[in-house]
Write a protein that holds these residues in place. Sequence first.
Motif, PDB file in Angstrom:
ATOM      1  N   ARG A  33       0.868  -1.166   0.000  1.00  0.00           N
ATOM      2  CA  ARG A  33       0.000   0.000   0.000  1.00  0.00           C
ATOM      3  C   ARG A  33       0.910   1.223   0.000  1.00  0.00           C
ATOM      4  N   VAL A  35       1.602   5.573  -0.226  1.00  0.00           N
ATOM      5  CA  VAL A  35       1.216   6.975  -0.118  1.00  0.00           C
ATOM      6  C   VAL A  35       2.150   7.774  -1.010  1.00  0.00           C
ATOM      7  N   GLY A  57      -5.503   0.784  -2.273  1.00  0.00           N
ATOM      8  CA  GLY A  57      -4.378   0.883  -1.356  1.00  0.00           C
ATOM      9  C   GLY A  57      -3.374   1.938  -1.737  1.00  0.00           C
ATOM     10  N   VAL A  59      -2.920   6.303  -1.936  1.00  0.00           N
ATOM     11  CA  VAL A  59      -3.477   7.635  -1.708  1.00  0.00           C
ATOM     12  C   VAL A  59      -2.427   8.680  -2.066  1.00  0.00           C
ATOM     13  N   THR A  77      -0.176  10.257   7.431  1.00  0.00           N
ATOM     14  CA  THR A  77      -1.221   9.693   6.581  1.00  0.00           C
ATOM     15  C   THR A  77      -1.016   8.199   6.375  1.00  0.00           C
ATOM     16  N   ALA A  78       0.232   7.797   6.156  1.00  0.00           N
ATOM     17  CA  ALA A  78       0.522   6.366   5.976  1.00  0.00           C
ATOM     18  C   ALA A  78       0.100   5.575   7.213  1.00  0.00           C
ATOM     19  N   GLU A  80      -2.015   6.529   9.663  1.00  0.00           N
ATOM     20  CA  GLU A  80      -3.454   6.633   9.918  1.00  0.00           C
ATOM     21  C   GLU A  80      -4.264   5.771   8.961  1.00  0.00           C
ATOM     22  N   ARG A  81      -3.862   5.747   7.691  1.00  0.00           N
ATOM     23  CA  ARG A  81      -4.629   5.000   6.695  1.00  0.00           C
ATOM     24  C   ARG A  81      -4.322   3.510   6.699  1.00  0.00           C
ATOM     25  N   PHE A  82      -3.036   3.181   6.919  1.00  0.00           N
ATOM     26  CA  PHE A  82      -2.624   1.801   6.715  1.00  0.00           C
ATOM     27  C   PHE A  82      -1.980   1.148   7.945  1.00  0.00           C
TER      28      PHE A  82
END
Length: 282
Positions: A33, A35, A57, A59, A77-78, A80-82
């Motif tokens: 995944r 970013v 996967g 963003v 962000t990495a 928080e998202r993954f």
Amino acid sequence: MTGRMAGKVAVVTGGAHGIGAGTVRLLHAEGARVVIGDLQADDGERLAAELAGAGGGVVFVRTDVSVEADVARLVDTAVERFGRLDVMFNNAGIIGAVGPIDRTSLADADLTVAVNLRGVLCGMKHAARVMKPQGSGAIISTSSPAGLMGGVGAHVYSGVKAGVIGLSNSVAAELRQHGVRCNVIVPGAVVSQMTAGLVAGGADDLAGAEAALDRSSYMGRALQPEDVARGVLYLASDDASHVTGIVLPVDAGMTGAGGPSAMAAEEHAAQGGLREAGRRTS
């Protein structure tokens, strides 16, 4: 694809074009995944949308790597998202200041340092704050042949690309005890918008850049972003689990074997060896 990056999360700066985009595509295809961080928002969003349709996967986060808060947000962000961060590829860069040293613009020089060295430092700092407690991770930063040899790049660019190598080696010595590896990739001239702006009819003339680089290539064909991405994939993967503090050139031998093999020429084949005082062996 082999799934070498399955379960891993990567951040790629300068990920909307060139080496960065090629690496985003390859890491994603191998199961990561990703970013994407870049100033080029339209292209970054377009790439993220493209890959979202090929398994998701991915963003995009608009990022100026010279601004620490932007890099911090990219890493956050990495997580928080993954849920984690396994790979930080500090790839964003510019040519920056050009011209003779006695006419160098210090404003352009400051920007070159801010993007190409300070940006890498920011990436390392914020990757390390996640990777150290995690106990694992790979930090990879892009340098250049200009950081290893003179005469192939602009002055300030050459200086900061050499600085990337020194910084990476120093950080590698600290982070290895935490299970975090830190390495450098050194690409040769790649078919990209940046290169096209230098050797072809403009940044969008990728065909012209490829033709020009085909003619000058040490190995008979132009270096493509995917060629460099495969080197990044190796350094990012568990295949390189004990590889840290290295510089990996992907440059067709430009930095290690840049000159012709003069004494291997056919004219020398039947002349024997050269010994003392010019005496030849048969």
